[in-house]
Design a protein around this motif. Structure first.
Motif, PDB file in Angstrom:
ATOM      1  N   LEU A  15     -32.576  27.548  18.400  1.00  0.00           N
ATOM      2  CA  LEU A  15     -31.835  28.752  18.615  1.00  0.00           C
ATOM      3  C   LEU A  15     -30.250  28.654  18.452  1.00  0.00           C
ATOM      4  N   ALA A  16     -29.890  27.367  18.762  1.00  0.00           N
ATOM      5  CA  ALA A  16     -28.448  27.344  18.836  1.00  0.00           C
ATOM      6  C   ALA A  16     -27.688  27.502  17.709  1.00  0.00           C
ATOM      7  N   GLY A  17     -28.038  27.165  16.410  1.00  0.00           N
ATOM      8  CA  GLY A  17     -27.507  27.171  15.411  1.00  0.00           C
ATOM      9  C   GLY A  17     -27.144  28.928  14.977  1.00  0.00           C
ATOM     10  N   ASP A  18     -28.077  29.822  15.049  1.00  0.00           N
ATOM     11  CA  ASP A  18     -27.904  31.162  14.825  1.00  0.00           C
ATOM     12  C   ASP A  18     -27.030  31.683  15.965  1.00  0.00           C
ATOM     13  N   MET A  19     -27.534  31.475  17.155  1.00  0.00           N
ATOM     14  CA  MET A  19     -26.939  32.046  18.378  1.00  0.00           C
ATOM     15  C   MET A  19     -25.404  31.784  18.208  1.00  0.00           C
ATOM     16  N   GLU A  20     -25.101  30.647  17.963  1.00  0.00           N
ATOM     17  CA  GLU A  20     -23.647  30.090  18.023  1.00  0.00           C
ATOM     18  C   GLU A  20     -22.899  30.816  17.010  1.00  0.00           C
ATOM     19  N   SER A  21     -23.443  30.934  15.899  1.00  0.00           N
ATOM     20  CA  SER A  21     -22.484  31.734  14.700  1.00  0.00           C
ATOM     21  C   SER A  21     -22.703  33.164  14.939  1.00  0.00           C
ATOM     22  N   THR A  22     -23.471  33.579  15.424  1.00  0.00           N
ATOM     23  CA  THR A  22     -23.385  35.198  15.692  1.00  0.00           C
ATOM     24  C   THR A  22     -22.419  35.389  16.897  1.00  0.00           C
ATOM     25  N   ALA A  23     -22.280  34.432  17.990  1.00  0.00           N
ATOM     26  CA  ALA A  23     -21.575  34.762  19.094  1.00  0.00           C
ATOM     27  C   ALA A  23     -20.047  34.598  18.626  1.00  0.00           C
ATOM     28  N   ARG A  24     -19.874  33.564  17.668  1.00  0.00           N
ATOM     29  CA  ARG A  24     -18.518  33.423  17.180  1.00  0.00           C
ATOM     30  C   ARG A  24     -17.978  34.666  16.304  1.00  0.00           C
ATOM     31  N   ALA A  25     -19.033  35.358  15.544  1.00  0.00           N
ATOM     32  CA  ALA A  25     -18.732  36.481  14.596  1.00  0.00           C
ATOM     33  C   ALA A  25     -18.449  37.708  15.580  1.00  0.00           C
ATOM     34  N   LEU A  26     -19.082  37.787  16.730  1.00  0.00           N
ATOM     35  CA  LEU A  26     -18.905  38.988  17.574  1.00  0.00           C
ATOM     36  C   LEU A  26     -17.584  38.713  18.307  1.00  0.00           C
ATOM     37  N   ASN A  27     -17.324  37.414  18.726  1.00  0.00           N
ATOM     38  CA  ASN A  27     -16.021  37.080  19.277  1.00  0.00           C
ATOM     39  C   ASN A  27     -14.811  37.580  18.542  1.00  0.00           C
ATOM     40  N   SER A  28     -15.033  37.276  17.204  1.00  0.00           N
ATOM     41  CA  SER A  28     -13.922  37.403  16.385  1.00  0.00           C
ATOM     42  C   SER A  28     -13.609  39.371  16.076  1.00  0.00           C
ATOM     43  N   ARG A  29     -14.769  39.612  15.988  1.00  0.00           N
ATOM     44  CA  ARG A  29     -14.940  41.321  15.804  1.00  0.00           C
ATOM     45  C   ARG A  29     -14.289  41.917  17.192  1.00  0.00           C
ATOM     46  N   ALA A  30     -14.630  41.259  18.457  1.00  0.00           N
ATOM     47  CA  ALA A  30     -13.890  41.757  19.627  1.00  0.00           C
ATOM     48  C   ALA A  30     -12.518  41.495  19.677  1.00  0.00           C
ATOM     49  N   ARG A  31     -11.981  40.187  19.091  1.00  0.00           N
ATOM     50  CA  ARG A  31     -10.707  39.949  18.831  1.00  0.00           C
ATOM     51  C   ARG A  31      -9.859  41.238  17.874  1.00  0.00           C
ATOM     52  N   LYS A  32     -10.426  41.239  16.929  1.00  0.00           N
ATOM     53  CA  LYS A  32      -9.981  42.373  16.023  1.00  0.00           C
ATOM     54  C   LYS A  32     -10.030  43.878  16.743  1.00  0.00           C
ATOM     55  N   ALA A  33     -10.963  44.129  17.352  1.00  0.00           N
ATOM     56  CA  ALA A  33     -11.138  45.473  18.001  1.00  0.00           C
ATOM     57  C   ALA A  33      -9.906  45.549  18.978  1.00  0.00           C
ATOM     58  N   HIS A  34      -9.586  44.502  19.829  1.00  0.00           N
ATOM     59  CA  HIS A  34      -8.831  44.747  20.739  1.00  0.00           C
ATOM     60  C   HIS A  34      -7.235  44.880  20.240  1.00  0.00           C
ATOM     61  N   LEU A  35      -7.088  43.995  19.188  1.00  0.00           N
ATOM     62  CA  LEU A  35      -5.841  44.175  18.389  1.00  0.00           C
ATOM     63  C   LEU A  35      -5.612  45.464  17.827  1.00  0.00           C
ATOM     64  N   GLY A  36      -6.928  46.341  17.184  1.00  0.00           N
ATOM     65  CA  GLY A  36      -6.653  47.778  16.753  1.00  0.00           C
ATOM     66  C   GLY A  36      -6.356  48.583  18.044  1.00  0.00           C
ATOM     67  N   VAL A  37      -7.015  48.184  19.169  1.00  0.00           N
ATOM     68  CA  VAL A  37      -6.376  49.352  20.376  1.00  0.00           C
ATOM     69  C   VAL A  37      -5.274  48.845  20.633  1.00  0.00           C
ATOM     70  N   LYS A  38      -4.518  47.678  20.799  1.00  0.00           N
ATOM     71  CA  LYS A  38      -3.446  47.372  21.156  1.00  0.00           C
ATOM     72  C   LYS A  38      -2.297  47.958  20.069  1.00  0.00           C
TER      73      LYS A  38
END
Length: 518
Positions: free
Chosen positions: A343-366
């Motif tokens: 499980l770890a490979g797919d889950m880690e890559s998805t988690a990193r992608a979602l973290n990046s999306r959240a970071r960009k979304a917060h920057l957009g809000v800012k």
């Protein structure tokens, strides 16, 4: 010296075992109560009532807790078996919530010194009662489960054709001594642990208050809080044991993405109440019941604040208990290496992608928050200028169509406006090389800034991300300059004149890019 016959060499020293097992792994009252709810569900109950009340002994043991259900009830043999440690009519079965037969006595005595069970199998039939009592066990008075006796019908039997009532008395290890606090905590904990059963029609109440399902993924429309979107889901077939690939089960993984733009503006208290703040993690659901929540199967990824803005749920059937390392208390997992590897490979890559999306979304809000001061200034001053034509031109309609998603979000400030134009600034990659575009329509003037243009990359981006007040003032001046240019062009209605203005804006943007490109 005593003869060996005078010593007790039984495998278990019952009195000491039961005293010691009180500390055997339950994280708290909510986890122990969940075991009783498991038993009710296993017995086919559709209505489960928790009652937390003041006891007759309001000094040392002020609270009595009871769980009453409308399940199938038990006969005499089953009741005595259920009160034994390791006693179960379903030992090691994988088709339900129970497995080891430790839940009822172990969870109950982890919180209270006396456990009493009433059970009945038909409306008007006999009510059987038996119990476990720590003092009687410690004194040697109680060495076996008491033979259930028939008792007069208690009040809680009314309205139930069959069922069971488990009562904890002399409660000395509850998490809280205030009834109201216990009720509040249990409503939240049970709502999350048993959310799938609640969605399927089971009713659970605590002192008359209905337990509402709480979805840590914020996806289900019937959950207490919802509004997230499903990001991705997948299934994996997992071997129960790494050494025996012939027996397998299915693991279902779902990721959700929380709405940063809408929810980031909630107060810190609201974020805590909804479970957003410090809520990052993976929900582990066994047979429809949450058994653990934590930072599982995410490889080398560290937990960060941006991880609060996505969630994951892993569902599996009890056949995979060994792979997940389920303990008898069903409140934590110890996953085996072969499961982690799968499980770890797919889950880690998805988690990193979602973290990046959240970071960009917060920057957009800012960035949107930074724009609001410029938008407000232009909106305030618009009444001093020549009014813009209200009718949108064909070119405006095309621009607005491309901004549907961005303009559907509310502006950062609620502007009270009488006449005039409301100004909005939106960063969005353009299909041409212009630094900015614009549209007028429906009482708005929208300025679109192109993040791919060199001026945005090399100058504007640094200004908008800066906390320095001088940079803020410079950036606001640039905003107003661009809004003024867009407004001047928005006054043009003539087809030929508009074509000239658009060509001038394109030439200006290209020339500026040429000067700035390194």
């Amino acid at each position: 010296m005593k003869n060996s016959e005078e010593h007790d060499f039984s495998i278990v020293a019952v009195d000491k075992f039961i005293q010691a097992t009180r500390d055997s792994g339950y994280k708290g009252t909510a986890s122990a109560v969940a075991e009783l709810v498991d038993n009710s569900l296993q017995a086919g109950a559709t209505v489960i009532k928790l009652s937390i009340s003041a006891s007759d002994d309001e000094g040392q043991y002020p609270i009595v807790l009871a769980v009453i259900d409308n399940g199938s009830g038990m006969d005499q043999h089953t009741l005595r078996t259920a009160l034994r440690f390791g006693g179960s009519t379903r030992f090691n079965r994988r088709d339900g919530l129970g497995r080891y037969g430790m839940g009822l006595p172990n969870s109950s005595l982890s919180q209270a010194q006396r456990l009493t069970v009433h059970t009945w199998r038909s409306c008007g039939g006999p009510v059987l009662c038996s119990y476990l009592d720590l003092d009687e066990v410690a004194s040697g008075e109680l060495r076996a489960i008491p033979v259930p006796r028939v008792v007069s019908k208690p009040s809680f039997v009314n309205g139930y054709d069959s069922g069971t009532a488990v009562t904890w008395s002399r409660c000395d290890r509850l998490d809280h001594s205030r009834i109201s606090t216990l009720v509040r905590k249990l409503l939240l904990s049970l709502g999350r642990r048993f959310r799938h059963f609640l969605w399927d029609g089971v009713t659970i109440t605590v002192n008359g208050d209905q337990v509402r399902p709480i979805d840590p993924l914020f996806l289900h429309p019937q959950a207490l809080f919802s509004g997230a979107t499903e990001h991705i889901s997948f299934e994996r077939e997992i071997a129960v044991s790494a050494g025996d690939p012939s027996v397998t089960g299915i693991v279902r993984v779902r990721f959700s993405e929380l709405p940063v733009t809408d929810w980031s503006r909630l107060s810190n208290q609201e974020k805590r109440e909804r479970g957003i703040a410090k809520g990052a993690g993976v929900s582990i659901v066994r047979g429809g019941r949450e058994v653990d929540y934590g930072w599982f199967f995410l490889g080398g990824k560290r937990r960060e604040n941006y991880d609060d803005w996505w969630r994951c749920e892993i569902q599996f059937d009890p056949v995979l208990d060994e792979a997940f390392g389920i303990t008898h208390t069903k409140q934590q997992i110890r996953p085996r290496p072969h499961l982690i590897e799968t499980l770890a490979g797919d889950m880690e890559s998805t988690a990193r992608a979602l973290n990046s999306r959240a970071r960009k979304a917060h920057l957009g809000v800012k960035i949107a928050e930074r724009f609001s001061s410029s938008e407000d200034r232009a909106t305030e001053k618009d009444g001093l200028l020549t009014p813009l034509p209200a009718k949108a031109r064909p070119r405006d309609k095309l621009v607005l169509e491309s901004l549907k998603k961005e303009l559907s979000r509310p502006s950062q400030t609620d502007r009270e406006q009488e006449g005039g134009i409301e100004y909005r600034i939106v960063p969005k990659v353009l299909s041409d090389t212009c630094f900015f575009n614009y549209a007028r329509a429906e009482g708005k003037l929208v300025l679109v800034l192109n993040p791919d243009h060199p001026f945005y990359k090399f100058v504007y981006k640094q200004l908008i991300e800066s906390e320095d007040q001088r940079d803020v003032a410079i950036r606001m001046s640039i905003d107003l300059l661009l809004l003024a240019a867009a407004r001047a062009e928005a006054l043009i209605d003539g087809k030929d004149e508009l074509k000239v203005a658009e060509q001038l804006r394109a030439n200006w943007s290209d020339t500026l890019a040429t000067f700035l490109n390194r």
